[in-house]
Design an enzyme around this catalytic site. Sequence first.
Site, PDB file in Angstrom:
ATOM      1  N   HIS A  32      -1.623  39.441 -21.727  1.00 29.39           N
ATOM      2  CA  HIS A  32      -2.532  38.830 -20.750  1.00 29.39           C
ATOM      3  C   HIS A  32      -3.818  39.630 -20.583  1.00 29.39           C
ATOM      4  CE1 HIS A  32       0.193  35.688 -19.192  1.00 29.39           C
ATOM      5  NE2 HIS A  32       1.131  36.547 -19.570  1.00 29.39           N
ATOM      6  N   CYS A  87      -0.395  34.176 -24.715  1.00 28.52           N
ATOM      7  CA  CYS A  87       1.014  34.173 -24.315  1.00 28.52           C
ATOM      8  C   CYS A  87       1.728  32.921 -24.836  1.00 28.52           C
ATOM      9  CB  CYS A  87       1.144  34.330 -22.808  1.00 28.52           C
ATOM     10  SG  CYS A  87       2.772  34.960 -22.316  1.00 28.52           S
ATOM     11  N   GLU A 117      -6.418  38.656 -19.151  1.00 26.89           N
ATOM     12  CA  GLU A 117      -6.958  38.407 -17.799  1.00 26.89           C
ATOM     13  C   GLU A 117      -6.369  39.368 -16.778  1.00 26.89           C
ATOM     14  OE1 GLU A 117      -3.198  35.980 -17.788  1.00 26.89           O
ATOM     15  OE2 GLU A 117      -4.697  36.622 -19.240  1.00 26.89           O
TER      16      GLU A 117
END
Length: 391
Positions: free
Chosen positions: A362, A258, A364
Amino acid sequence: MRQARRQDAILVLEDGRTFHGEAYGAVGETFGEAVFTTGMTGYQETLTDPSFHRQVVVQTAPHIGNTGVNGEDDESGRIWAAGYVVRDPARVGSNWRATGELEERLRREGVVGICGVDTRALTRHLRERGAMRVGVSGTEPDPRALLERVRQSPRMLGANLSTEVTTPRPYTVAAEGERRYTVAALDLGIKRNVPRRLAARGVTTHLLPATSTLEEILAVGPDAVFFSPGPGDPAAADHPVALARAVLERGIPLFGICFGSQILGRALGFDTYKLRYGHRGVNLPVLDRLTGKVEVTSHNHGFAITWPNHADLRGRASGSVAEGDIIETDFGAVEVSHVCLNDDVVEGLRARDVPAFTVQYHPEAAAGTHDADYLFDRFVELVEGKHAKAH
């Protein structure tokens, strides 16, 4: 039991568009950049994501707060959103993991919000006109007076915010089980799930402040370096860009997510630009051009990397290379690895001659799908490849 009537509140955009509603959370006044997020779940992770620092978050999902809040799902130690806009707040949260109500937490942390707003109309306005400054107030009844203060508030363009959200001191998240590798992570606004995903792969992560020097990074003996997500304009973040170039010069494996992707993009010599209204949600389709697979991914970014030869990036088959696909930089050849299928925005870069790659979204995924979790495996494989060459 009938709920007590809420205090009136107003939301005023910098172009003068005004929405009337009722106070939600803390009663007061707040300013920031108005952005919308399309996730139907994950409001707690959204609010505690440091990337939302100085942004007033509009939830497109109409019903918010229905699962309450808990002590486990935070992505940082506090709520970072500057303000919160919802249509229908839940009167009572109901979930076996809940330890409290969302509105109570908003009040406790002083987060000013507004509810009863036509968030569909507000979102359409932001899509048409672009993200812009906004004020939310439960104390100012005059939209014209609030508009004047909105137009005096700072813009996101040119804002250097990573030092405002970074950890004040280094700390470590240990690997689960046997430690395989050590990573130095520059905290530009990191989410807690990033070191968790690395820990699950046997990686010990040293989290370092955004102001850290190269010497401080090297002092932890890293096998690789990670540049985290975070808020603000990457064009204003010169220190981490210089740091990324220093890491690249030493051939240390580097991964950026990001904001970290934009920083690495700048270090490689590319410009960045502000998106009209950004990508914020948990269901955006991204093409991995290296494999041809499409991932459903979690996003939160208002800036992107400028690619000099942007036309038809998604139209070419995976593995094929056309003229302009590869750009020569100070660190060798670089290619676009991922592209958003909604609007063709560059979502990832891969360096061919140095061990470095980025993704703009993202992996995650907190909250969100786990389609892109493999990217942490790709990071570990990059480290393994570097070790294999060294031995």
